[in-house]
Design an enzyme around this catalytic site. Structure first.
Site, PDB file in Angstrom:
ATOM      1  N   GLU A  11       0.863  -1.073   0.028  1.00  0.00           N
ATOM      2  CA  GLU A  11      -0.085   0.088   0.116  1.00  0.00           C
ATOM      3  C   GLU A  11       0.984   1.286  -0.142  1.00  0.00           C
ATOM      4  OE1 GLU A  11      -0.399  -2.625   1.799  1.00  0.00           O
ATOM      5  OE2 GLU A  11      -2.117  -2.893   3.103  1.00  0.00           O
ATOM      6  N   GLY A  49      13.559 -40.226   1.764  1.00  0.00           N
ATOM      7  CA  GLY A  49      13.129 -41.619   1.461  1.00  0.00           C
ATOM      8  C   GLY A  49      12.076 -42.184   2.036  1.00  0.00           C
TER       9      GLY A  49
HETATM   10  C1  AOF Z   1       0.088  -5.300   4.180  1.00  0.00           C
HETATM   11  N1  AOF Z   1       0.709  -5.020   3.153  1.00  0.00           N
HETATM   12  O1  AOF Z   1       2.453  -5.259   1.776  1.00  0.00           O
HETATM   13  C2  AOF Z   1       2.375  -6.775   3.701  1.00  0.00           C
HETATM   14  C3  AOF Z   1       1.599  -7.046   5.026  1.00  0.00           C
HETATM   15  O2  AOF Z   1       6.779  -6.341  10.178  1.00  0.00           O
HETATM   16  P1  AOF Z   1       6.533  -6.237   8.723  1.00  0.00           P
HETATM   17  O3  AOF Z   1       6.592  -5.015   8.045  1.00  0.00           O
HETATM   18  O4  AOF Z   1       7.530  -7.403   8.053  1.00  0.00           O
HETATM   19  O5  AOF Z   1       5.068  -6.886   8.393  1.00  0.00           O
HETATM   20  C4  AOF Z   1       4.976  -8.169   8.306  1.00  0.00           C
HETATM   21  C5  AOF Z   1       3.255  -8.441   8.387  1.00  0.00           C
HETATM   22  O6  AOF Z   1       2.638  -7.444   7.914  1.00  0.00           O
HETATM   23  C6  AOF Z   1       2.969  -9.805   7.956  1.00  0.00           C
HETATM   24  O7  AOF Z   1       3.034 -10.788   8.815  1.00  0.00           O
HETATM   25  C7  AOF Z   1       1.423  -9.587   7.463  1.00  0.00           C
HETATM   26  O8  AOF Z   1       0.673  -9.680   8.621  1.00  0.00           O
HETATM   27  C8  AOF Z   1       1.426  -7.881   7.105  1.00  0.00           C
HETATM   28  N2  AOF Z   1       2.046  -7.880   5.850  1.00  0.00           N
HETATM   29  N3  AOF Z   1       0.509  -6.335   5.223  1.00  0.00           N
HETATM   30  O9  AOF Z   1      -0.792  -4.390   4.614  1.00  0.00           O
HETATM   31  C9  AOF Z   1       1.551  -5.563   2.695  1.00  0.00           C
HETATM   32  N4  AOF Z   1       3.367  -7.517   3.323  1.00  0.00           N
HETATM   33 ZN    ZN Z   2       1.153  -3.052   5.901  1.00  0.00          ZN
END
Ligand code: AOF
Ligand code: ZN
Length: 330
Positions: free
Chosen positions: A47, A265
């Protein structure tokens, strides 16, 4: 949403331990004015990248995103806050964020006066992050078992040592798959008898950019001159001195492994099936009869029903995809 899904998978084939997420911003006239995707842990979320690419045009736009916007401050700041600050008027998302920390962002957006619609193409969004989703819901890695057997169900010739079961196209297919998982796992016996490199390679034998963690499960001590321990080979290799699948998965979870490809295996593969810890089965059947040699699975204490999700011909080998049916609730 299709555009956002395409963006989500446009980057690295692996984003682990984070999910792959894509986002587009759509102006009231229907024009896409911003695009972004998440490049990996520690980097900004989809976002935030979409908002940056839209500039002032984000105001009043609809954010279409493949995962519910996060509300937490983790390695980066909350997307809910960024969307509110950018002045978007509506948020449409696919999959709800099932994680404890980041989930629940929609309520925050709604309270800020933003219209929120969730669940659009949710199955597709979930599929591209099925290992990540699985870890959030179960607390253990997603387990794929891969076996290659002859028509008579054998995985090696009687003489022992490595036996070519499938042809080059199937081996290349597996090489590509290795580069998409976090870890590949074999037992001590396989690594001692076959001495595989377990690296991800393309058809020409060249190493692929992303290499899995190579894991040997079992307690037998291993010779240090095995190919997996070759210091010039890419990616790390470790031994987990456990036999029980649940304990092996516990150790892998601690290492942030979200998807493990079990290429063991008969002993290791049977142990995972018997423990009910298999989420996906990839079963190659090769058009040859070995006549003698070990069979693909050991005797199991009870039969196991499999749901087949697909059958493909890869070169001359048949790939059956499926999953064990979940144990009945008693
Ligand atoms: C979003 N948009 O593009 C993503 C999200 O601590 P961080 O920054 O690594 O955040 C990781 C967590 O955020 C991930 O486990 C998931 O819950 C959310 N990822 N959320 O709004 C994004 N990659
Ligand atoms: Zn986010």
């Amino acid at each position: 949403m299709r555009e956002a899904l395409a963006l989500a998978v446009s980057g690295n084939s692996r984003c682990s331990p984070n999910p792959r997420v894509g986002c587009v911003l759509v102006a009231p006239d229907g024009q896409i004015v911003g695009r972004g995707y998440h490049h990996g842990a520690g980097q900004s979320h989809a976002e935030v990248n979409a908002i940056a690419s839209a500039g002032d045009l984000a105001r009043g736009a609809t954010a279409v995103v493949t995962l519910e916007p996060c509300k937490h401050t983790g390695r980066t700041g909350p997307c809910t806050k960024a969307l509110i600050a950018a002045g978007v008027s509506q948020v449409v998302f696919a999959q709800s964020d099932p994680s404890a920390a980041a989930g629940g962002g929609s309520q925050l957006l709604t309270s800020a006066g933003i219209e929120v619609i969730g669940g659009v193409l949710a199955d597709e969004a979930e599929f591209i992050n099925r290992a990540w989703t699985h870890v959030q819901l179960t607390g253990r890695p997603f387990v794929t078992i891969k076996t290659a057997m002859s028509l008579d169900g054998r995985v090696a010739a009687a003489s022992g040592g490595p036996t070519a079961i499938t042809g080059a196209p199937a081996r290349n297919w597996v090489g590509q798959l290795r580069s998409e998982v976090d870890a590949v796992l074999v037992g001590t016996n396989t690594v001692i008898v076959d001495n595989p490199a377990l690296t991800a390679r393309d058809g020409s034998g060249a190493l692929l950019a992303s290499q899995p963690l190579r894991v040997v499960a079992g307690k037998r001590s291993l010779p240090t001159n095995l190919r997996i321990f070759d210091p010039t080979s890419p990616g790390n290799a470790i031994q987990i001195p456990e036999h029980e699948p649940a304990r092996i998965l516990g150790a892998l979870h601690d290492l942030q492994v979200q998807q493990v490809l079990v290429e063991g295996g008969p002993t290791v593969t049977s142990a995972f099936l018997e423990a009910g810890l298999v989420d996906e089965i990839l079963w190659f059947v090769a058009p040859q009869v070995l006549g003698a040699g070990p069979v693909a699975l050991l005797a199991l204490p009870s039969p196991l029903a499999i749901t087949v999700t697909g059958v493909e011909l890869i070169g001359h080998d048949v790939l059956i995809r499926g999953a064990p049916n979940p144990a009945p609730v008693t």
